[in-house]
Motif scaffolding. Structure first.
Motif, PDB file in Angstrom:
ATOM      1  N   ASN A  51       0.862  -1.227   0.029  1.00 49.34           N
ATOM      2  CA  ASN A  51      -0.177   0.067   0.028  1.00 49.34           C
ATOM      3  C   ASN A  51       0.890   1.354  -0.165  1.00 49.34           C
ATOM      4  O   ASN A  51       0.583   2.214  -0.728  1.00 49.34           O
ATOM      5  N   ALA A  52       1.855   1.236   0.872  1.00 46.94           N
ATOM      6  CA  ALA A  52       2.957   2.444   0.741  1.00 46.94           C
ATOM      7  C   ALA A  52       3.427   2.693  -0.640  1.00 46.94           C
ATOM      8  O   ALA A  52       3.446   3.769  -1.118  1.00 46.94           O
ATOM      9  N   ILE A  53       3.903   1.712  -1.315  1.00 42.88           N
ATOM     10  CA  ILE A  53       4.330   1.723  -2.891  1.00 42.88           C
ATOM     11  C   ILE A  53       3.385   2.449  -3.697  1.00 42.88           C
ATOM     12  O   ILE A  53       3.777   3.138  -4.306  1.00 42.88           O
ATOM     13  N   GLU A  54       2.213   1.752  -3.420  1.00 41.12           N
ATOM     14  CA  GLU A  54       1.308   2.055  -4.371  1.00 41.12           C
ATOM     15  C   GLU A  54       0.815   3.572  -4.287  1.00 41.12           C
ATOM     16  O   GLU A  54       0.756   4.290  -5.124  1.00 41.12           O
ATOM     17  N   ALA A  55       0.821   3.701  -2.849  1.00 42.49           N
ATOM     18  CA  ALA A  55       0.423   5.337  -2.647  1.00 42.49           C
ATOM     19  C   ALA A  55       1.629   6.469  -3.087  1.00 42.49           C
ATOM     20  O   ALA A  55       1.266   7.440  -3.690  1.00 42.49           O
ATOM     21  N   ALA A  56       2.688   5.921  -2.786  1.00 36.48           N
ATOM     22  CA  ALA A  56       4.026   6.778  -3.288  1.00 36.48           C
ATOM     23  C   ALA A  56       3.976   6.904  -4.957  1.00 36.48           C
ATOM     24  O   ALA A  56       4.156   8.002  -5.364  1.00 36.48           O
ATOM     25  N   LEU A  57       3.665   5.732  -5.526  1.00 33.92           N
ATOM     26  CA  LEU A  57       3.540   5.838  -7.150  1.00 33.92           C
ATOM     27  C   LEU A  57       2.286   6.594  -7.517  1.00 33.92           C
ATOM     28  O   LEU A  57       2.626   7.495  -8.509  1.00 33.92           O
ATOM     29  N   LYS A  58       1.156   6.419  -6.943  1.00 33.27           N
ATOM     30  CA  LYS A  58       0.046   7.261  -7.125  1.00 33.27           C
ATOM     31  C   LYS A  58       0.346   8.665  -7.158  1.00 33.27           C
ATOM     32  O   LYS A  58       0.298   9.574  -7.633  1.00 33.27           O
ATOM     33  N   GLY A  59       1.079   9.037  -5.884  1.00 32.17           N
ATOM     34  CA  GLY A  59       1.339  10.406  -5.570  1.00 32.17           C
ATOM     35  C   GLY A  59       2.276  10.929  -6.683  1.00 32.17           C
ATOM     36  O   GLY A  59       2.277  12.319  -6.903  1.00 32.17           O
ATOM     37  N   LEU A  60       3.197  10.132  -7.115  1.00 29.85           N
ATOM     38  CA  LEU A  60       4.237  10.670  -8.178  1.00 29.85           C
ATOM     39  C   LEU A  60       3.549  11.035  -9.384  1.00 29.85           C
ATOM     40  O   LEU A  60       3.596  11.771  -9.978  1.00 29.85           O
TER      41      LEU A  60
ATOM     42  N   MET B 264      -5.021  15.593 -18.559  1.00 27.91           N
ATOM     43  CA  MET B 264      -4.035  15.488 -17.306  1.00 27.91           C
ATOM     44  C   MET B 264      -4.482  15.731 -16.182  1.00 27.91           C
ATOM     45  O   MET B 264      -4.391  15.202 -15.173  1.00 27.91           O
ATOM     46  N   LEU B 265      -5.280  16.590 -16.082  1.00 24.13           N
ATOM     47  CA  LEU B 265      -5.928  17.042 -14.801  1.00 24.13           C
ATOM     48  C   LEU B 265      -7.034  16.178 -14.295  1.00 24.13           C
ATOM     49  O   LEU B 265      -7.204  16.024 -13.240  1.00 24.13           O
ATOM     50  N   VAL B 266      -7.706  15.686 -15.264  1.00 21.39           N
ATOM     51  CA  VAL B 266      -8.627  14.582 -14.993  1.00 21.39           C
ATOM     52  C   VAL B 266      -8.060  13.266 -14.641  1.00 21.39           C
ATOM     53  O   VAL B 266      -8.395  12.701 -13.622  1.00 21.39           O
ATOM     54  N   VAL B 267      -6.892  13.050 -15.214  1.00 20.52           N
ATOM     55  CA  VAL B 267      -5.954  11.641 -14.867  1.00 20.52           C
ATOM     56  C   VAL B 267      -5.666  12.054 -13.177  1.00 20.52           C
ATOM     57  O   VAL B 267      -5.607  11.111 -12.460  1.00 20.52           O
ATOM     58  N   ALA B 268      -5.136  13.376 -13.095  1.00 20.88           N
ATOM     59  CA  ALA B 268      -4.793  13.222 -11.692  1.00 20.88           C
ATOM     60  C   ALA B 268      -5.843  13.377 -10.618  1.00 20.88           C
ATOM     61  O   ALA B 268      -5.589  12.630  -9.505  1.00 20.88           O
ATOM     62  N   VAL B 269      -6.810  13.955 -11.010  1.00 17.18           N
ATOM     63  CA  VAL B 269      -8.106  13.531 -10.131  1.00 17.18           C
ATOM     64  C   VAL B 269      -8.392  12.183  -9.808  1.00 17.18           C
ATOM     65  O   VAL B 269      -8.518  11.791  -8.931  1.00 17.18           O
ATOM     66  N   ALA B 270      -8.630  11.574 -10.986  1.00 15.34           N
ATOM     67  CA  ALA B 270      -8.837  10.165 -11.009  1.00 15.34           C
ATOM     68  C   ALA B 270      -7.962   9.276 -10.286  1.00 15.34           C
ATOM     69  O   ALA B 270      -8.352   8.514  -9.635  1.00 15.34           O
ATOM     70  N   LEU B 271      -6.577   9.351 -10.364  1.00 13.00           N
ATOM     71  CA  LEU B 271      -5.551   8.844  -9.585  1.00 13.00           C
ATOM     72  C   LEU B 271      -5.899   8.904  -7.952  1.00 13.00           C
ATOM     73  O   LEU B 271      -5.477   8.057  -7.414  1.00 13.00           O
ATOM     74  N   VAL B 272      -6.581   9.853  -7.680  1.00 12.89           N
ATOM     75  CA  VAL B 272      -6.585  10.309  -6.315  1.00 12.89           C
ATOM     76  C   VAL B 272      -7.995   9.512  -5.816  1.00 12.89           C
ATOM     77  O   VAL B 272      -8.243   8.924  -4.775  1.00 12.89           O
ATOM     78  N   ILE B 273      -9.039   9.673  -6.539  1.00 15.05           N
ATOM     79  CA  ILE B 273     -10.239   9.185  -6.121  1.00 15.05           C
ATOM     80  C   ILE B 273     -10.857   8.185  -6.496  1.00 15.05           C
ATOM     81  O   ILE B 273     -11.836   7.334  -6.063  1.00 15.05           O
TER      82      ILE B 273
ATOM     83  N   PRO C 199      -7.648   2.547 -10.748  1.00 14.04           N
ATOM     84  CA  PRO C 199      -6.672   3.465 -11.382  1.00 14.04           C
ATOM     85  C   PRO C 199      -6.295   3.372 -12.843  1.00 14.04           C
ATOM     86  O   PRO C 199      -5.559   3.953 -13.273  1.00 14.04           O
ATOM     87  N   LEU C 200      -6.656   2.182 -13.217  1.00 15.20           N
ATOM     88  CA  LEU C 200      -5.744   1.524 -14.224  1.00 15.20           C
ATOM     89  C   LEU C 200      -6.172   2.571 -15.743  1.00 15.20           C
ATOM     90  O   LEU C 200      -5.349   2.773 -16.277  1.00 15.20           O
ATOM     91  N   THR C 201      -7.484   2.557 -15.689  1.00 15.91           N
ATOM     92  CA  THR C 201      -7.755   3.687 -16.975  1.00 15.91           C
ATOM     93  C   THR C 201      -7.199   4.947 -16.888  1.00 15.91           C
ATOM     94  O   THR C 201      -6.644   5.533 -17.795  1.00 15.91           O
ATOM     95  N   ALA C 202      -7.129   5.476 -15.633  1.00 16.77           N
ATOM     96  CA  ALA C 202      -6.441   6.834 -15.551  1.00 16.77           C
ATOM     97  C   ALA C 202      -4.926   6.586 -15.819  1.00 16.77           C
ATOM     98  O   ALA C 202      -4.259   7.607 -16.704  1.00 16.77           O
ATOM     99  N   TRP C 203      -4.247   5.589 -15.203  1.00 23.86           N
ATOM    100  CA  TRP C 203      -2.963   5.394 -15.613  1.00 23.86           C
ATOM    101  C   TRP C 203      -2.578   5.151 -17.125  1.00 23.86           C
ATOM    102  O   TRP C 203      -1.741   6.002 -17.812  1.00 23.86           O
ATOM    103  N   LEU C 204      -3.333   4.470 -17.776  1.00 26.65           N
ATOM    104  CA  LEU C 204      -3.377   4.263 -19.243  1.00 26.65           C
ATOM    105  C   LEU C 204      -3.458   5.498 -19.924  1.00 26.65           C
ATOM    106  O   LEU C 204      -2.693   5.987 -20.810  1.00 26.65           O
TER     107      LEU C 204
END
Length: 153
Positions: free
Chosen positions: A5-14, A51-60, A64-69
């Protein structure tokens, strides 16, 4: 919070930081590019919004696979556009000499880091046996198995 979870949170944060950085950098360049070559400015505006929508999607979003892709495709598209605009040029005779410092190098940095973060996120999920899943609705849509026949997943 376990290490996964920590790694996933860090990567999402990045990923979020890179997506927001990409949005800020390209939004700042939109007005000049709309005047210089309208379609480039328009592409910058659309890319920034995505990219703004992607940033929001990664958070909420839980999955998040679709947001990442989406973010990865937009980032790779921007990297390719940058390289082409400085080598062979783009349609309409658009050619940029040099790196357009500091925006060019910073854009390449955040776009490249976003792609790296996605690949690391994907690798971390695979290493822990957690397959990335599509959004919830995609799991429940009928899948066609032949002409006129469908069944739920």
């Amino acid at each position: 919070m376990n290490s996964t979870n920590a790694i996933e949170a860090a990567l999402k944060g990045l990923g979020v930081c890179c997506a927001v950085g990409n949005t800020v950098l390209h939004t700042f360049l939109v007005p000049d590019h709309l005047e210089e070559m309208f379609y480039i400015g328009l592409l910058f505006a659309v890319g920034s919004a995505i990219m703004l929508v992607v940033a929001v999607a990664l958070v909420i979003v839980k999955r998040p696979l679709t947001a990442w892709l989406t973010g990865t495709l937009v980032s790779l598209g921007m990297i390719v556009g940058f390289v082409l605009s400085r080598t062979v040029g783009l349609p309409g005779g658009y050619y940029e000499p040099g790196w357009e410092s500091p925006y060019g190098p910073l854009s390449l940095l955040v776009e490249g880091l976003f792609v790296f973060a996605f690949l690391a996120w994907l690798g971390d999920r695979a290493a822990h046996g957690v397959a990335p899943k599509l959004p919830y609705r995609a799991d429940h849509e009928p899948v066609s198995v032949g002409p006129g026949v469908s069944k739920p997943r």
